[in-house]
Enzyme design. Structure first.
Site, PDB file in Angstrom:
ATOM      1  N   TYR A   1       0.821  -1.212   0.000  1.00 14.33           N
ATOM      2  CA  TYR A   1       0.000   0.000   0.000  1.00 14.33           C
ATOM      3  C   TYR A   1       0.861   1.270   0.000  1.00 14.33           C
ATOM      4  CZ  TYR A   1      -3.593  -3.388   1.089  1.00 14.33           C
ATOM      5  OH  TYR A   1      -4.424  -4.468   1.042  1.00 14.33           O
TER       6      TYR A   1
ATOM      7  N   TYR B   1     -11.617  -1.381  -0.389  1.00 10.45           N
ATOM      8  CA  TYR B   1     -11.602  -1.023   1.042  1.00 10.45           C
ATOM      9  C   TYR B   1     -10.304  -0.319   1.425  1.00 10.45           C
ATOM     10  CZ  TYR B   1      -8.291  -4.320   3.283  1.00 10.45           C
ATOM     11  OH  TYR B   1      -7.164  -4.958   3.731  1.00 10.45           O
ATOM     12  N   ARG B   2      -9.291  -0.367   0.547  1.00  7.60           N
ATOM     13  CA  ARG B   2      -7.958   0.128   0.916  1.00  7.60           C
ATOM     14  C   ARG B   2      -7.151   0.136  -0.360  1.00  7.60           C
ATOM     15  NH1 ARG B   2      -4.532  -3.581   5.132  1.00  7.60           N
ATOM     16  NH2 ARG B   2      -3.030  -2.064   5.889  1.00  7.60           N
TER      17      ARG B   2
END
Ligand code: ADP
Length: 510
Positions: free
Chosen positions: A82, A455-456
């Site tokens: 991420y 979601y992310r």
């Protein structure tokens, strides 16, 4: 910003927290970059600074406002897939909170109040050392911090696996340097800060998750009292099509509360990529052939899909739930269902299902060889087998189109299904890296067409994903940015986090 002005700001930071806690060499900048990206310079910070206390964080924030220096708070910065430690906005200064490592456990009530630098291993060691019978919920890569993971809505394997949902009370430095405690912490000295989530009036804890409204300097979290037993089953399924009926079998058990953790149905590569490397099986660069997949599955005795289910609690109850689970799968074409059993007094089970931190899942970055990495693509679906099958087929076809190896799981929430896909790559393979960006964008496009949101996401794609939340011409973005501007008029905290841009940097969205 001119180099001279930035040098002045660094001097002011050094005066506040000591020059030994300011990192601004090329090597430092490289260390705080995203080590899983093709081009580490895209999100390279200009420096990192590491305060040791909330008071020092407040002073840093005041200086950041004075010099208009954007900060990017991280707890331990191991958010691999991420963006790691790297900021969304290139050149932002990483605010590294990993020196802040205080742990306060209330063993009787099963809660902990911790600082952002506390890693899962730190907390695990602390509980072991003090013989405190509480279990953690850990993510697959447990190298990071408990706070950073919960704030980024990370997940784990036990019934406490929805980490953000277990947060109870925060201490936050606001963008103007003010210090606030949420929930019952708003009453100084309240003994219920970590016990009662709402407090009085509006509740703020969730507003600091995946957001840039403040810097969390303490986080309260509920932990699972060590259960009397942990019973469950490891399932293997033989065929891709088994996903559909298996989801439909699990979903009612999840909804009714019979299953209280989030079983995650992962494909064969999720299991295999941590045990072997691709070149041991084929030199063919294209998508893996059926015969190679079969050979890998046979060698490691894994299904096309695998899932682990666990029940936690008094033995009477976990045994009853096991009967419910077996009855639900009775007569269904499961390849294998291996019961697991741990009862208090047995030797500890050293797995994430028992809250033991691990790092071996990181080995999947080595699948292709070279300097490995991955990014996650994780849309959220309704918990329905037919929709899961449809999602699987479309995503699988796109993996094939881009010549990538399908790596996916479907994690069952109480009322949702999160399809976590990993795109595994070799950063030294220029041809492969050229494909990754187009592939990722097409995946997001595909999910958006079906009205599934992620979601992310990785820092590179935060604007893209935020733009898919499009109701009323992006009303949520407008709301987020009105709040952002009210709290952070100079835009000093994490510009661009989750696609939320302060006025000063809004043009950077493009
Ligand atoms: P980990 O330590 O688990 O690797 P990170 O430190 O990388 O997690 O944090 C993940 C993300 O969560 C960061 O990129 C940042 O956006 C946010 N975050 C982490 N810690 C804080 C914090 N203390 N306050 C505000 N946001 C944070």
């Amino acid at each position: 910003m001119s180099p001279a002005h930035f040098a002045e700001a660094l001097k002011a930071f050094a005066a506040a927290i000591g020059p030994e806690n300011v990192f601004a060499t090329d090597e430092d900048r490289q260390a705080y970059s995203d080590h899983f990206s093709a081009d580490e310079t895209r999100h390279r910070p200009s420096a990192a600074i590491a305060p040791g206390s909330a008071e020092e964080v407040r002073e840093i924030v005041r200086i950041a406002n004075r010099y208009r220096v954007p900060l990017w708070p991280i707890s331990r910065g191991k958010n691999f897939g991420y963006g790691g430690a790297a900021p969304a906005l290139k050149g932002a200064v990483v605010l590294d909170l990993s020196r802040m490592k205080k742990i306060e456990v209330d063993a009787e009530n099963g809660v902990v109040l911790l600082e952002p630098g506390v890693g899962f291993f730190d907390l695990y060691d602390y509980l072991q050392e003090h013989k405190i019978p509480l279990w953690l919920s850990v993510p697959g890569n447990s190298w990071g911090s408990v706070a950073g993971n919960a704030l980024d809505r990370g997940v784990g394997y036990t019934s406490y696996g929805d980490h953000a949902a277990r947060i109870c009370g925060l201490e936050v430095v606001l963008p103007d340097g003010d210090l606030v405690r949420t929930g019952m912490g708003a009453m100084s000295g309240a003994p219920t800060w970590q016990l009662y989530k709402p407090g009085f009036g509006p509740s703020w804890d969730t507003l600091f998750c995946q957001s840039n409204f403040g810097i969390v300097t303490k986080l309260g979290l509920w932990l699972m009292p060590e259960p009397e037993s942990m019973l469950g089953a490891d399932f293997e399924f033989d065929k891709p099509e088994d996903l559909g009926w298996a989801i439909d079998t699990f979903a009612p058990l999840r909804r009714s509360g019979a299953i209280q953790q989030a079983p995650s149905m992962g494909n064969w590569l999720r299991s295999a990529a941590v045990m072997t490397t691709r070149d041991q099986w084929t030199k063919d660069p294209g998508p893996l052939s059926e015969s190679v997949i079969t050979a890998i599955r046979q060698k490691f005795k894994i299904g096309w899909w695998s899932v682990q289910v666990r029940f936690y609690g008094p033995l009477d109850i976990t045994e009853a739930f096991m009967r419910v689970l077996k009855a639900a799968f009775d007569g269904k074409p499961v390849l294998s269902m291996k019961p697991t059993r741990w009862v208090k007094g047995d030797p500890p089970e050293g797995s994430p299902m028992a809250g033991v931190p691990v790092t071996f899942p990181l080995a999947n970055a080595n699948w292709h060889g070279g300097r490995g990495g991955h990014i996650g693509y994780s849309p959220v679906l309704p918990p329905r087998g037919d929709l899961a099958m449809d999602q699987f087929r479309r995503t699988h076809a796109l993996y094939e189109k881009y010549g990538m190896d399908y790596h996916a799981s479907f994690a069952m929430g109480e009322r949702s299904l999160t399809n976590v896909n990993q795109i595994l790559f070799d950063r030294d393979n220029a041809d492969m890296m050229r494909r990754v960006d187009a592939f990722f964008r097409e995946l997001v496009d595909d999910a958006t067409r079906h009205r599934y949101g992620e979601y992310r996401t990785h820092i590179e794609y935060m604007n893209l994903v935020a733009s898919t939340y499009d109701f009323n011409n992006g009303a949520l973005r407008r709301l987020n940015e009105r709040v952002k501007d009210a709290l952070d008029p100079n835009g000093v905290i994490a510009p661009g986090k989750s696609g939320v841009w302060p006025a000063a940097y809004r043009s950077a969205r493009a």
